[in-house]
Design a protein around this motif. Structure first.
Motif, PDB file in Angstrom:
ATOM      1  N   GLU A  59      22.555 -28.404   0.169  1.00  0.00           N
ATOM      2  CA  GLU A  59      22.206 -29.276   1.298  1.00  0.00           C
ATOM      3  C   GLU A  59      20.886 -29.997   1.060  1.00  0.00           C
ATOM      4  N   ASN A  60      20.023 -29.353   0.297  1.00  0.00           N
ATOM      5  CA  ASN A  60      18.708 -29.934   0.019  1.00  0.00           C
ATOM      6  C   ASN A  60      18.634 -30.595  -1.360  1.00  0.00           C
ATOM      7  N   GLY A  61      19.805 -30.920  -1.919  1.00  0.00           N
ATOM      8  CA  GLY A  61      19.848 -31.732  -3.129  1.00  0.00           C
ATOM      9  C   GLY A  61      19.838 -30.986  -4.440  1.00  0.00           C
ATOM     10  N   ALA A  62      19.933 -29.664  -4.405  1.00  0.00           N
ATOM     11  CA  ALA A  62      19.900 -28.893  -5.658  1.00  0.00           C
ATOM     12  C   ALA A  62      21.255 -28.941  -6.349  1.00  0.00           C
ATOM     13  N   THR A  63      21.228 -29.058  -7.652  1.00  0.00           N
ATOM     14  CA  THR A  63      22.455 -29.041  -8.462  1.00  0.00           C
ATOM     15  C   THR A  63      22.484 -27.857  -9.419  1.00  0.00           C
ATOM     16  N   HIS A  64      21.335 -27.221  -9.629  1.00  0.00           N
ATOM     17  CA  HIS A  64      21.209 -26.125 -10.583  1.00  0.00           C
ATOM     18  C   HIS A  64      20.447 -24.956  -9.948  1.00  0.00           C
ATOM     19  N   PHE A  65      20.525 -23.817 -10.601  1.00  0.00           N
ATOM     20  CA  PHE A  65      19.694 -22.667 -10.233  1.00  0.00           C
ATOM     21  C   PHE A  65      19.061 -22.112 -11.493  1.00  0.00           C
ATOM     22  N   THR A  66      17.971 -21.409 -11.309  1.00  0.00           N
ATOM     23  CA  THR A  66      17.306 -20.777 -12.448  1.00  0.00           C
ATOM     24  C   THR A  66      16.644 -19.484 -12.015  1.00  0.00           C
ATOM     25  N   HIS A  67      16.697 -18.491 -12.887  1.00  0.00           N
ATOM     26  CA  HIS A  67      15.915 -17.275 -12.700  1.00  0.00           C
ATOM     27  C   HIS A  67      14.519 -17.549 -13.254  1.00  0.00           C
ATOM     28  N   TRP A  68      13.558 -17.556 -12.371  1.00  0.00           N
ATOM     29  CA  TRP A  68      12.174 -17.942 -12.690  1.00  0.00           C
ATOM     30  C   TRP A  68      11.366 -16.669 -12.926  1.00  0.00           C
ATOM     31  N   PHE A  69      10.831 -16.498 -14.154  1.00  0.00           N
ATOM     32  CA  PHE A  69      10.134 -15.252 -14.472  1.00  0.00           C
ATOM     33  C   PHE A  69       8.817 -15.516 -15.183  1.00  0.00           C
ATOM     34  N   GLN A  70       8.047 -14.459 -15.369  1.00  0.00           N
ATOM     35  CA  GLN A  70       6.680 -14.578 -15.879  1.00  0.00           C
ATOM     36  C   GLN A  70       6.484 -13.688 -17.107  1.00  0.00           C
ATOM     37  N   PRO A  71       6.864 -14.192 -18.273  1.00  0.00           N
ATOM     38  CA  PRO A  71       6.718 -13.396 -19.505  1.00  0.00           C
ATOM     39  C   PRO A  71       5.254 -13.188 -19.855  1.00  0.00           C
ATOM     40  N   MET A  72       5.019 -12.472 -20.938  1.00  0.00           N
ATOM     41  CA  MET A  72       3.656 -12.121 -21.321  1.00  0.00           C
ATOM     42  C   MET A  72       2.874 -13.285 -21.936  1.00  0.00           C
ATOM     43  N   THR A  73       3.443 -14.473 -21.916  1.00  0.00           N
ATOM     44  CA  THR A  73       2.697 -15.665 -22.336  1.00  0.00           C
ATOM     45  C   THR A  73       1.621 -16.019 -21.323  1.00  0.00           C
ATOM     46  N   GLY A  74       1.779 -15.539 -20.084  1.00  0.00           N
ATOM     47  CA  GLY A  74       0.862 -15.915 -19.009  1.00  0.00           C
ATOM     48  C   GLY A  74       1.343 -17.125 -18.244  1.00  0.00           C
ATOM     49  N   TYR A  75       2.410 -17.752 -18.724  1.00  0.00           N
ATOM     50  CA  TYR A  75       3.004 -18.889 -18.034  1.00  0.00           C
ATOM     51  C   TYR A  75       4.308 -18.434 -17.372  1.00  0.00           C
ATOM     52  N   THR A  76       5.109 -19.393 -16.902  1.00  0.00           N
ATOM     53  CA  THR A  76       6.409 -19.042 -16.328  1.00  0.00           C
ATOM     54  C   THR A  76       7.509 -19.543 -17.258  1.00  0.00           C
ATOM     55  N   ALA A  77       8.705 -19.002 -17.062  1.00  0.00           N
ATOM     56  CA  ALA A  77       9.840 -19.387 -17.898  1.00  0.00           C
ATOM     57  C   ALA A  77      11.060 -19.581 -17.011  1.00  0.00           C
ATOM     58  N   GLU A  78      11.989 -20.414 -17.466  1.00  0.00           N
ATOM     59  CA  GLU A  78      13.167 -20.741 -16.664  1.00  0.00           C
ATOM     60  C   GLU A  78      14.292 -21.270 -17.549  1.00  0.00           C
ATOM     61  N   LYS A  79      15.517 -20.905 -17.214  1.00  0.00           N
ATOM     62  CA  LYS A  79      16.719 -21.436 -17.863  1.00  0.00           C
ATOM     63  C   LYS A  79      17.640 -21.919 -16.740  1.00  0.00           C
ATOM     64  N   HIS A  80      18.053 -23.186 -16.795  1.00  0.00           N
ATOM     65  CA  HIS A  80      18.778 -23.794 -15.682  1.00  0.00           C
ATOM     66  C   HIS A  80      20.293 -23.747 -15.902  1.00  0.00           C
ATOM     67  N   ASP A  81      21.012 -23.325 -14.874  1.00  0.00           N
ATOM     68  CA  ASP A  81      22.474 -23.345 -14.868  1.00  0.00           C
ATOM     69  C   ASP A  81      22.937 -24.161 -13.663  1.00  0.00           C
ATOM     70  N   SER A  82      23.981 -24.945 -13.863  1.00  0.00           N
ATOM     71  CA  SER A  82      24.502 -25.730 -12.739  1.00  0.00           C
ATOM     72  C   SER A  82      25.368 -24.857 -11.845  1.00  0.00           C
ATOM     73  N   PHE A  83      25.542 -25.306 -10.609  1.00  0.00           N
ATOM     74  CA  PHE A  83      26.401 -24.600  -9.667  1.00  0.00           C
ATOM     75  C   PHE A  83      27.892 -24.870  -9.911  1.00  0.00           C
ATOM     76  N   ILE A  84      28.199 -25.819 -10.803  1.00  0.00           N
ATOM     77  CA  ILE A  84      29.600 -26.228 -10.941  1.00  0.00           C
ATOM     78  C   ILE A  84      30.450 -25.124 -11.563  1.00  0.00           C
ATOM     79  N   SER A  85      31.680 -25.018 -11.092  1.00  0.00           N
ATOM     80  CA  SER A  85      32.655 -24.066 -11.621  1.00  0.00           C
ATOM     81  C   SER A  85      34.005 -24.775 -11.700  1.00  0.00           C
ATOM     82  N   PRO A  86      34.538 -25.008 -12.928  1.00  0.00           N
ATOM     83  CA  PRO A  86      35.821 -25.717 -13.062  1.00  0.00           C
ATOM     84  C   PRO A  86      36.956 -24.970 -12.356  1.00  0.00           C
TER      85      PRO A  86
END
Length: 699
Positions: A59-86
């Protein structure tokens, strides 16, 4: 800026209100139980939440989701997957399951693991953290998660923090019940990290290799004006900066980050943002978001946001003050002294516990703020020293002295401040001043841990602080749990008295910048761990390993992996800075020196050809000094290259880190001094990069 700020705030966050509106009542209650009590989340609840979360996100325009985590780099990390399912007929549906919400499987092989994982062992897991709200950014649903290896070892900064928060809650509740406060069933630590940063022109930033690669200038003579006029602090915001801050507030508010205060800091081009307090876990997530959004918004304004602890030599660097307190689930602040702190037994117990925790684990506190950049800042008359001490103020110190000496504390009457002009209001002074030189200062109803560097995650420091206090509360409970009720008050008093006497050495209300304090701290037996390589071995000291193991914050393997990761990060940082300096000298600065010396030489020859009697002493001296600088820098650069290559052959990471600090960084400082002096003799148009004048005063 939207005029309807309340509706703007949190508009991109899956808030409690959204959950309540979107979820069936029974599912909402089950989720709230998980969040508030830490109970296990059932799959049917996760499926219900996933459907509601996906519907809201789409409803708010999102097309993807990601698990947002904080590895030992001190930064954040993310891998994006779309909501689509054939669907099998050439169509797709927007789908998101409870399994996808709860668990992700990012590749773990390329993140720092400190030996926990071999390169070929790639599988890792992310696990949804329901205590931190999901949010939408860049048309993607961001789901805060923990990150672990295939074998369950924590590979991130969130997991240990959550463990430490739980440990502190458990031990604090036991102590509160012992003191008769049985209404409390849980506590949370709250954190408000003040974020300092620099803003410079983007074009000037991109023209400097050192800022691009290292985040700090490796060369650069001071500008004629620095911070000595004391006119930038709290000064009028320049239009370009004000516009940036305006947009930054709006973007942060949308994401539910409670940005509250903004102002100019001490150094030119330096600024600060401070949020309203939140639970430690959410505050850590929000601070990571804040740093990311700061950079993105700066880019839109043709600015660069610098979060390095010491981007410019000769002026203040940037820190991050970690304001920390303990709040019960009944809403009371355990570090609030009230109107009569001398009679507030509950407050005195928790205050004393913090004093003992900071003294017992001062080395861990120092390590939690140890970064290559922060080494340039700590103890430099712009930040607290590397010696950990605690400021309490006159009243609390007097109360503890009275307890220790079994004397009566008569109390200090509140002082009404009369500023002198009748038109101005009268008000009462606070019970403490603010000591900017103290690493760990009590500021009314909270402690302010001031050692943190501006670019680091606040997860580590809060993990250490929560765990250390949990340990002392555990000791208190074990010592007094069998005390009869009619003797409890006396026993508590004796514990406070004994603890204050044993740990008062950590309390220091004076000026932490003086040489006298360094000498006094040594007499008191306090740590003075001046650099990261010097501090890090304490991380694996037996008492510290025992602390983390007892409260299940880390396994022994996780402790040693983090020690290796921190050492490796230090070594890689110094190597990167060294290689960058080598390139700047060989490709940029030395050619500029040679070119300008040649121009002056040619000018002298032309003049002498015209008028042989001209001495041109000053010009010849200039050529001589530039030539000498060229030779020194050229030889030094060759030596720097050799030293940097030598690091790679060292088997021990501790040895490599110490070598980097004592040899590589020391030589870099020497070369910088020569280059900066030469820079002052070369016209600005001849220099290969923007000067401090252009960087600090062009916005």
């Amino acid at each position: 800026m939207s005029k309807d700020i309340p509706s703007l705030y949190g508009s991109l966050v899956f808030t409690d209100k959204v959950m309540r509106d979107k979820l069936p009542k029974d599912m909402y209650k089950a989720l709230k139980k998980t969040i508030e009590n830490g109970t296990h989340l059932e799959l049917d609840v996760a499926n219900s939440v996933a459907v509601a979360m996906k519907e809201w996100a789409v409803e708010n325009g999102a097309t993807h989701f990601t698990h947002w985590f904080q590895p030992m780099t001190g930064y954040t990390a993310e891998k994006h997957d779309s909501f689509i399912s054939p669907t099998g007929d050439g169509e797709v549906i927007m789908d998101f399951s409870g399994k996808e919400l709860v668990k992700g499987e990012p590749d773990a092989s390329s993140f720092p693991s400190g030996g926990l994982r071999a390169t070929f062992e790639a599988r890792g897991y992310t696990a949804w953290d329901p205590t931190s709200p999901a949010f939408i950014k860049d048309q993607t649903l961001y789901i805060p998660t923990a990150f672990c290896s295939y074998n369950g070892e924590a590979l991130d900064k969130k997991t240990p923090l959550l463990r430490a928060m739980e440990a502190l809650s458990t031990e604090a509740v036991k102590v509160l019940h012992l003191l008769g406060n049985t209404a409390v069933t849980g506590v949370n630590t709250t954190v408000g990290p003040e974020q300092e940063y620099f803003l410079v022109d983007k074009a000037a930033y991109r023209a400097r290799r050192d800022l691009l690669f290292c985040g700090r200038t490796l060369l650069g003579a001071p500008a004629p004006k620095g911070q000595e006029m004391e006119d930038h602090y709290f000064g009028v915001l320049k239009p370009r900066v004000a516009a940036y801050m305006h947009d930054l507030d709006e973007e942060l508010w949308k994401l539910g980050v409670p940005a509250k205060t903004k102002h100019n800091e001490v150094a030119p081009a330096q600024h600060e943002l401070a949020p309203v307090f939140d639970t430690a876990n959410v505050a850590v997530d929000h601070n990571q978001l804040t740093m990311e959004v700061m950079k993105k918004v700066a880019d839109k304004h043709d600015l660069a946001c610098l979060l390095h602890e010491k981007p410019f030599e000769g002026i203040n660097g940037s820190g991050k003050h970690n304001n920390w307190s303990i709040i019960t689930n009944t809403g009371s602040n355990l570090l609030d002294p009230g109107k009569t702190p001398a009679e507030n037994t509950q407050f005195l117990v928790f205050l004393t516990a913090v004093i003992k925790a900071v003294d017992d684990y001062a080395d861990l506190m120092r390590i939690s703020a140890a970064t290559p950049g922060n080494d340039h800042r700590l103890g430099a008359n712009e930040a607290p020293p590397a010696i950990v001490s605690m400021f309490l103020g006159d009243e609390l110190t007097a109360i503890l002295q009275a307890i220790e000496n079994d004397t009566y504390f008569s109390g200090q009457h509140r002082v009404q401040l009369d500023i002198g002009a009748h038109v101005l209001p009268h008000f009462f002074k606070d019970n403490t001043d603010r000591n900017r030189t103290s690493p760990f200062a009590f500021t009314g109803n909270k402690f302010e841990f001031r050692m943190l560097g501006s670019g680091q995650s606040v997860a580590g420091p809060n993990t250490v602080l929560n765990t250390a206090v949990a340990e002392v509360l555990s000791q208190f409970y074990d010592e007094l749990k069998d005390t009869p009720a009619d003797q409890m008050e006396s026993a508590v008093h004796e514990w406070i008295k004994k603890t204050v006497k044993a740990h008062k050495r950590i309390i220091f209300n004076g000026n932490g910048y003086t040489d006298e304090w360094v000498e006094e701290a040594e007499k008191r037996g306090l740590f003075n761990l001046k650099s990261t390589p010097e501090a890090l071995p304490q991380f694996i000291a037996e008492k510290n390993v025992d602390l983390f193991l007892k409260h299940h914050i880390f396994t022994k393997e996780e402790i040693h992996s983090r020690y290796e990761i921190l050492l490796e990060n230090y070594v890689k940082t110094i190597q990167l800075e060294s290689k960058t300096m080598q390139e700047m000298l060989s490709k940029d600065f030395l050619p500029a020196v040679s070119r300008f010396a040649g121009e002056v030489s040619k000018s002298v020859l032309d003049k002498k050809a015209l008028l042989p009697s001209i001495k041109a002493e000053k010009e010849l001296a200039l050529v001589e000094s530039l030539t000498a600088a060229y030779e020194t820098l050229s030889e030094g650069n060759d030596k720097l290259k050799a030293l940097t290559e030598e690091v790679s052959s060292m088997e021990s990471m501790q040895e490599a880190a110490t070598f980097c600090h004592d040899k590589v960084l020391a030589l870099m400082d020497e070369l910088r001094a020569v280059a900066d002096e030469a820079e002052t003799r070369i016209p600005e148009k001849e220099l290969p990069y923007p000067t401090y004048d252009q960087l600090l005063f062009s916005v």
